[in-house]
Design a protein around this motif. Structure first.
Motif, PDB file in Angstrom:
ATOM      1  N   UNK A  43      40.374  52.020  49.360  1.00 22.81           N
ATOM      2  CA  UNK A  43      40.487  50.563  49.346  1.00 22.81           C
ATOM      3  C   UNK A  43      40.339  50.104  47.902  1.00 22.81           C
ATOM      4  N   UNK A  44      41.316  49.351  47.416  1.00 18.60           N
ATOM      5  CA  UNK A  44      41.300  48.860  46.048  1.00 18.60           C
ATOM      6  C   UNK A  44      41.224  47.345  46.015  1.00 18.60           C
ATOM      7  N   UNK A  45      40.777  46.807  44.881  1.00 21.09           N
ATOM      8  CA  UNK A  45      40.668  45.357  44.771  1.00 21.09           C
ATOM      9  C   UNK A  45      42.025  44.690  44.965  1.00 21.09           C
ATOM     10  N   UNK A  46      43.093  45.379  44.546  1.00 21.04           N
ATOM     11  CA  UNK A  46      44.435  44.822  44.739  1.00 21.04           C
ATOM     12  C   UNK A  46      44.730  44.587  46.221  1.00 21.04           C
ATOM     13  N   UNK A  47      44.164  45.419  47.094  1.00 16.23           N
ATOM     14  CA  UNK A  47      44.374  45.227  48.535  1.00 16.23           C
ATOM     15  C   UNK A  47      43.784  43.900  48.995  1.00 16.23           C
ATOM     16  N   UNK A  48      42.605  43.563  48.476  1.00 15.90           N
ATOM     17  CA  UNK A  48      41.965  42.305  48.871  1.00 15.90           C
ATOM     18  C   UNK A  48      42.736  41.112  48.318  1.00 15.90           C
ATOM     19  N   UNK A  49      43.309  41.263  47.128  1.00 15.92           N
ATOM     20  CA  UNK A  49      44.109  40.180  46.566  1.00 15.92           C
ATOM     21  C   UNK A  49      45.409  40.012  47.335  1.00 15.92           C
ATOM     22  N   UNK A  50      45.995  41.128  47.788  1.00 15.58           N
ATOM     23  CA  UNK A  50      47.204  41.039  48.608  1.00 15.58           C
ATOM     24  C   UNK A  50      46.913  40.293  49.902  1.00 15.58           C
ATOM     25  N   UNK A  51      45.796  40.592  50.497  1.00 12.20           N
ATOM     26  CA  UNK A  51      45.406  39.918  51.739  1.00 12.20           C
ATOM     27  C   UNK A  51      45.213  38.420  51.509  1.00 12.20           C
ATOM     28  N   UNK A  52      44.672  38.065  50.348  1.00  7.54           N
ATOM     29  CA  UNK A  52      44.407  36.663  50.034  1.00  7.54           C
ATOM     30  C   UNK A  52      45.642  35.924  49.535  1.00  7.54           C
ATOM     31  N   UNK A  53      46.741  36.646  49.300  1.00  8.12           N
ATOM     32  CA  UNK A  53      47.949  36.007  48.797  1.00  8.12           C
ATOM     33  C   UNK A  53      47.961  35.802  47.306  1.00  8.12           C
ATOM     34  N   UNK A  54      47.178  36.586  46.574  1.00  4.66           N
ATOM     35  CA  UNK A  54      47.050  36.430  45.131  1.00  4.66           C
ATOM     36  C   UNK A  54      47.605  37.612  44.344  1.00  4.66           C
ATOM     37  N   UNK A  84      35.048  42.533  47.930  1.00  3.24           N
ATOM     38  CA  UNK A  84      35.100  41.156  47.432  1.00  3.24           C
ATOM     39  C   UNK A  84      33.736  40.654  47.006  1.00  3.24           C
ATOM     40  N   UNK A  85      32.683  41.108  47.691  1.00  3.74           N
ATOM     41  CA  UNK A  85      31.328  40.653  47.384  1.00  3.74           C
ATOM     42  C   UNK A  85      30.620  41.550  46.374  1.00  3.74           C
ATOM     43  N   UNK A  86      31.349  42.536  45.827  1.00  7.79           N
ATOM     44  CA  UNK A  86      30.808  43.428  44.785  1.00  7.79           C
ATOM     45  C   UNK A  86      29.555  44.169  45.239  1.00  7.79           C
ATOM     46  N   UNK A  87      29.529  44.596  46.479  1.00  8.25           N
ATOM     47  CA  UNK A  87      28.364  45.314  46.990  1.00  8.25           C
ATOM     48  C   UNK A  87      28.433  46.814  46.734  1.00  8.25           C
ATOM     49  N   UNK A  88      29.609  47.312  46.394  1.00 12.03           N
ATOM     50  CA  UNK A  88      29.805  48.759  46.304  1.00 12.03           C
ATOM     51  C   UNK A  88      29.334  49.341  44.979  1.00 12.03           C
TER      52      UNK A  88
END
Length: 335
Positions: free
Chosen positions: A39-50, A323-327
């Motif tokens: 899971x990459x940060x780009x995946x979360x941005x894709x989900x958010x439409x960014x 997204x919450x930088x917990x990792x």
């Protein structure tokens, strides 16, 4: 097969598990039974439409996997990656699935000492770190490097590679992660939550910046003459677990406005943009960035750190962790 799908833009809760037909490998491809997907940060941005480079929705994202070879497409020498071999691979989307087809050039044997989860933490993170530090950043022994988000997947990869290179390493993270990043090789842990934290730092030869927005100007100002900023992300535009345009737009504008080239020439500083997906598309393979890492695997430099292993059925939690930088390290999904 089961897949994790982004049906439409939104928060982590939009991720759903669906059943899709099994893929068939095309010419030059191998079919991989996925044991773990990065899971990459780009995946979360894709989900958010960014994320500009994201596939059209509904989509299955995911750039990297580890698993076993199930089948070969036409033209693939079975001896190269035999059936049943443990492999890790770059997937160019589609990784959030129980099975995925990839070009044979983007798959390689999984080292015996790596778990599947560690294999899924390797291709994109370490390829990005190598490209930023050595391929484009030209880091040399004795130089000073600042690694932002040093507890993330790319941050840990960059720390391990920079340590091998002989650089002196500063790394930013929240204080609760300082012990962990020092254990990976950071010489000086920096608490970025403290206002004015950058004022106590020496001038840097290289800064790895995945934060974006106002952080890029701060990173540039930290450079000595001849210094380089490698900008490879924009995590600041997604500050929480959902898309927040009020926060994203001002930070994005700071990046769009760019830098004054006359100032850069006068200061003898460089700002280097790094988008692994564009490089991957242009070269047709991740091989130029993966091959140089093989020696580092063999000598023990590379040790992927897995923070969280999350089942497909709980995929939204994987995105929340990122997204919450917990990792501390890589977040992976498992079927």
């Amino acid at each position: 097969m089961r897949v994790v799908v982004i049906p439409g833009n939104g928060g982590p809760e939009v991720l759903t598990v669906e059943n899709r037909p099994d893929p068939t490998p095309g010419p030059g491809e191998v079919l991989i039974g996925v044991a773990a997907a990065g899971v990459n940060f780009a995946d979360t941005m894709a989900r958010a439409g960014l994320y500009e480079d994201a596939p059209d929705l509904p989509a299955i994202v995911g750039y990297e996997v580890a698993g076993t070879v199930l089948d070969h497409g036409a033209g693939v020498d079975p001896a190269t990656l035999p059936l049943g071999m443990r492999v890790m691979a770059g997937t160019r989307f589609g990784g959030y699935a129980e099975k995925v087809c990839v070009p044979v050039a983007d798959a390689l044997p999984l080292p015996d000492r790596f778990s599947f989860e560690q294999g899924a933490a390797f291709p994109v993170n370490y390829g990005t770190a190598w490209a930023g530090l050595l391929g484009y950043g030209s880091l040399r022994a004795g130089e000073k490097v600042l690694i932002h988000a040093a507890a993330g997947g790319v941050g840990i990869a960059a720390t391990q590679i920079a340590k091998r290179t002989g650089a002196e390493i500063w790394g930013t993270s929240s204080p609760s992660k300082h012990k962990a990043i020092k254990a990976q090789g950071v010489d000086h842990a920096v608490d970025y939550t403290q206002k004015g934290w950058e004022k106590s730092l020496p001038k840097m030869d290289l800064v790895m910046d995945a934060i974006g927005g106002e952080s890029l100007k701060r990173s540039y100002n930290l450079l000595r003459p001849g210094g380089r900023v490698v900008a490879f992300g924009a995590s600041i535009v997604l500050p929480g677990d959902r898309k927040r345009l009020s926060a994203a737009i001002p930070q994005a504008l700071r990046m769009i406005r760019g830098f004054n080239l006359m100032d850069q020439m006068g200061d003898s500083k460089a700002v280097i943009g790094l988008n692994m997906l564009r490089l991957w598309d242009d070269r047709g393979s991740l091989e130029p960035w993966i091959t140089p890492l093989m020696e580092m695997i063999d000598d023990g430099t590379i040790n992927p750190v897995v923070s969280d292993t999350v089942p497909f059925d709980n995929a939204p939690e994987a995105h929340r962790i990122i997204a919450e930088r917990r990792n501390i390290g890589k977040v992976v999904l498992v079927p």
